[in-house]
Write an enzyme that holds these catalytic residues in place. Sequence first.
Site, PDB file in Angstrom:
ATOM      1  N   GLY A  13       0.917  -1.282  -0.124  1.00  0.00           N
ATOM      2  CA  GLY A  13      -0.124   0.115   0.082  1.00  0.00           C
ATOM      3  C   GLY A  13       0.977   1.254   0.108  1.00  0.00           C
ATOM      4  N   HIS A 133      -7.743  16.046   3.612  1.00  0.00           N
ATOM      5  CA  HIS A 133      -6.992  14.998   2.799  1.00  0.00           C
ATOM      6  C   HIS A 133      -7.171  14.716   1.565  1.00  0.00           C
ATOM      7  CE1 HIS A 133      -6.620  13.627   7.141  1.00  0.00           C
ATOM      8  NE2 HIS A 133      -5.415  13.148   6.875  1.00  0.00           N
ATOM      9  N   LYS A 137      -8.627   9.015   0.224  1.00  0.00           N
ATOM     10  CA  LYS A 137      -8.773   8.474   1.586  1.00  0.00           C
ATOM     11  C   LYS A 137     -10.183   7.784   1.961  1.00  0.00           C
ATOM     12  CE  LYS A 137      -8.024   9.831   6.374  1.00  0.00           C
ATOM     13  NZ  LYS A 137      -7.290   8.552   6.723  1.00  0.00           N
TER      14      LYS A 137
END
Length: 227
Positions: A13, A133, A137
């Site tokens: 990731g 963000h 996200k």
Amino acid sequence: MKKLKVGLVGASGRMGREIAEVINASPACDVFYTLGRDKKVDHKLAEKVDVWIDFSSPEALPEVLKTASRHGTPVVCGTTGFSKKEKSLLEKASKEIPVLWASNMSMGVAVLNEALKVFSSIANFDYQIEEFHHIRKKDKPSGTAITLQENLEKAVSKKCPEPLAIRGGGIFGIHKVHAMSEEEVITFEHSALNRTVFAKGAVRAAEWLAKQKKPGLYQIRDVLFGK
Ligand code: NAD
């Protein structure tokens, strides 16, 4: 020097790749074993892991904690978006092994959380947390905003409005805490300038947690200020 053997969950990731880079650049630790989605745990390797770092997804948590508890290995977990049930799994595991969960591994946010205590002296102000963000996200509001909210409400001994969450572009993470009265406004703000700040914090936390002898639920502030 014997290197710390890190087990990395979510290695492919965004955060996992960043953490692997930080570890590879460190003389003190090594990525010894990685776990990803659909990868069965090899217990012969898992038992040799000195510390786990997990930045994956809430679904991975039960298996990670089961594996770590079985071999008595400390776990640093940075995954966010946990339900109450998943949080209780962290607590349960922490009776057997050292567990450090932090919604934000940066030392700056650890300091910001401490700084919120000063708001107890102006508890009558109005408060609002805001977070920004990147568009990819998954959880909203961010785990960091939820932790800030918990600490803010503790400091001012009252409920505050839910954090406002804004999603856009490639923002690594901006958190603002506004304190507002009729006469003045104070804003505490933290900006993450890259993802490395979380990776460095997680590796620092792992090196620290590996030295903790007692099981328990540790926080990122403990790395800076002691338990
Ligand atoms: P990502 O989607 O890029 O990566 C997630 C990784 O986890 C992927 O490699 C995926 O294959 C793996 N994964 C998913 N489910 C799994 C499972 N069941 N078992 C094993 N592996 C599994 O996400 P990301 O941006 O790297 O973020 C990961 C987590 O870290 C999120 O919860 C995010 O909010 C959190 N995060 C925390 C901090 C912090 O400082 N605490 C900072 C940034 C991100």
